[in-house]
Design an enzyme around this catalytic site. Sequence first.
Site, PDB file in Angstrom:
ATOM      1  N   CYS A  96      -3.469   7.934  27.044  1.00 38.96           N
ATOM      2  CA  CYS A  96      -2.451   7.530  28.194  1.00 38.96           C
ATOM      3  C   CYS A  96      -1.582   6.628  27.332  1.00 38.96           C
ATOM      4  CB  CYS A  96      -2.952   6.944  29.258  1.00 38.96           C
ATOM      5  SG  CYS A  96      -3.783   8.153  30.333  1.00 38.96           S
TER       6      CYS A  96
ATOM      7  N   SER B  74       0.772  -1.099   0.046  1.00 41.70           N
ATOM      8  CA  SER B  74      -0.068   0.016   0.109  1.00 41.70           C
ATOM      9  C   SER B  74       0.972   1.138   0.018  1.00 41.70           C
ATOM     10  CB  SER B  74      -0.925   0.049   1.306  1.00 41.70           C
ATOM     11  OG  SER B  74      -1.931  -0.745   0.875  1.00 41.70           O
TER      12      SER B  74
ATOM     13  N   PRO C   7      -8.360  -0.341  -5.528  1.00 44.31           N
ATOM     14  CA  PRO C   7      -7.970   0.672  -4.665  1.00 44.31           C
ATOM     15  C   PRO C   7      -8.887   0.928  -3.691  1.00 44.31           C
ATOM     16  CG  PRO C   7      -8.766   1.432  -6.787  1.00 44.31           C
ATOM     17  CD  PRO C   7      -9.126  -0.012  -6.935  1.00 44.31           C
TER      18      PRO C   7
ATOM     19  N   ARG D 225      -2.651   5.194  12.440  1.00 47.14           N
ATOM     20  CA  ARG D 225      -1.690   5.118  11.349  1.00 47.14           C
ATOM     21  C   ARG D 225      -0.473   5.420  12.029  1.00 47.14           C
ATOM     22  NH1 ARG D 225      -1.674   7.090   7.091  1.00 47.14           N
ATOM     23  NH2 ARG D 225      -0.628   5.305   5.969  1.00 47.14           N
TER      24      ARG D 225
HETATM   25  C1  LIG Z   1      -5.978  -7.379  -1.039  1.00 45.36           C
HETATM   26  C2  LIG Z   1      -6.016  -5.787  -0.793  1.00 45.36           C
HETATM   27  N1  LIG Z   1      -6.581  -5.414  -2.054  1.00 45.36           N
HETATM   28  C3  LIG Z   1      -6.709  -3.846  -1.926  1.00 45.36           C
HETATM   29  C4  LIG Z   1      -6.231  -3.329  -0.764  1.00 45.36           C
HETATM   30  C5  LIG Z   1      -6.561  -1.680  -0.656  1.00 45.36           C
HETATM   31  O1  LIG Z   1      -5.080  -0.984  -0.718  1.00 45.36           O
HETATM   32  P1  LIG Z   1      -4.817   0.579  -0.858  1.00 45.36           P
HETATM   33  O2  LIG Z   1      -5.984   1.125  -0.095  1.00 45.36           O
HETATM   34  O3  LIG Z   1      -3.517   1.076  -0.406  1.00 45.36           O
HETATM   35  O4  LIG Z   1      -5.331   0.898  -2.234  1.00 45.36           O
HETATM   36  C6  LIG Z   1      -5.647  -3.875   0.233  1.00 45.36           C
HETATM   37  C7  LIG Z   1      -4.818  -3.087   1.566  1.00 45.36           C
HETATM   38  O5  LIG Z   1      -4.417  -3.481   2.283  1.00 45.36           O
HETATM   39  C8  LIG Z   1      -5.710  -5.269   0.198  1.00 45.36           C
HETATM   40  O6  LIG Z   1      -4.921  -5.984   1.325  1.00 45.36           O
END
Ligand SMILES: Cc1ncc(COP(=O)(O)O)c(C=O)c1O
Length: 478
Positions: A385, A233, A312, A354
């Site tokens: 905390c 990612s 995505p 994150r």
């Molecule tokens: C199998 C799979 N597809 C798609 C995604 C989406 O990734 P991103 O949000 O970075 O496009 C993820 C994210 O962890 C994933 O594990």
Amino acid sequence: MPHPLAPHLPDAGDPNALVEGVWPASAERVDGALRVGGVDVREVASTHGTPFLLVDETVVRDRARRIREAFEAAFAESAGGSGVDVYYAGKALLTADVARWMRDEGLRIDVCTGGELAIALRAGIAPELIGFHGNNKSPAEIEAGVTAGIGTFIVDAPIEAERISAAAERAGRVQRVRLRISVGVHASTHEFLATSHEDQKFGIPIAEAPAVVARIRELPGLELVGLHTHIGSQIFDHAGFAESARRMLALHAELSGEAPLPELNLGGGFGIAYTAADTPEPIEGIAARVADAVRGAAGELGIAVPRIAIEPGRWIVGPAGVTVYTVGTVKPVQLADGARTYVAVDGGMSDNARPALYGAQYSARLANRASDAEPTLARVAGHHCESGDIVVDAEWLPADVAPGDLLAVAATGAYCHSLASNYNATPRPPVLAVRDGAVRELIRRESIDDVLSRDAGLVQAPADTARDDDETTGAASA
Ligand SMILES: Cc1ncc(COP(=O)(O)O)c(C=O)c1O
């Protein structure tokens, strides 16, 4: 000159500026205050309280359409392709309305738990548009997907193929599946590493794929429609996607010699700008380069380009969201290398995990006003905390930032609400959508009662409370 306490941070510049690409396309300052989607965040704060996540629906829809059209153009038949399916990775941000926006913009939905599946189905998404991921789907999750008639399962382990097939046979169906491959390409932001071995929980190594595919093809409840991979990612370098596409095409060619494999899913992972230092390539360029790599590899292998799918998540929703907090305390800390100002807000790692999970960087701005004050190096901290409870590690903020100010953090549309927790018994913030200047709730704010509602000791409280009250007040009971 970089500040010694934040060497990665670009020079201060204007601490009121809303950097293009980092802030939602609709973000602007009017009379100093931040507006998103035509709405003043001060008004949203006075109606809904803080913190809140505000998502610009128009930006989400525009980005969903844009990435679909970019890949459709790159893989069009006229460009030597066989078309594209775009699955929105629901793990980034999934609510019923977000799922409907995706469907309306021509996308499918990728889910990876029974909970995400339930959101998509109850939102009215046609089951055949849903793909179901996950490295350890429970029997109940498999059953739920099969009986709902979802489009595809992504098989992550040989035993899962057996389980899905058995569930499909019980339901009298043949379930379409893809097989997840760990392709040996690890990509992170600007680099990728290509290996032949994988040390990770997802998928089947390339070398083992032929045997697993042979078994899937024997199973009466399954129809194998293609292979799948996802290399990571927040990736900026298209070379990682291209390398993974070449490896997948080679495997695809080998396995489609025995029986048809109409599709190939190349996953998600397209990077976005969290700070001014992030400069992702336009998605049209990435789509074109991935398509070039796929066409080139297919040509060398002498096969037709399969129908391509992508998944995505972050790219679509990340840049559409801002989180707005109220500043509670401001504390300068004098260090050997200079001064840093800790600006503490009324949220933190419970609404944005994150930074604590991955050291992720974000950008922040004063939201209720602009300021002429000199920039000061600030660190935005949460109220939990935990010393790692940092929202923005380093940012230039006007030196007069003060308690009561509103502070907005950009690019929080993805993986913030979905990773939120009740740490410290904190109620989770609402998810609000803005469209044409009107704000509505997608997810309401949690109350303390919501958080406490699962505590059996409190649910059964009346009798206990009566006894405790008697003890503390000394009241006699008959
Ligand atoms: C199998 C799979 N597809 C798609 C995604 C989406 O990734 P991103 O949000 O970075 O496009 C993820 C994210 O962890 C994933 O594990």
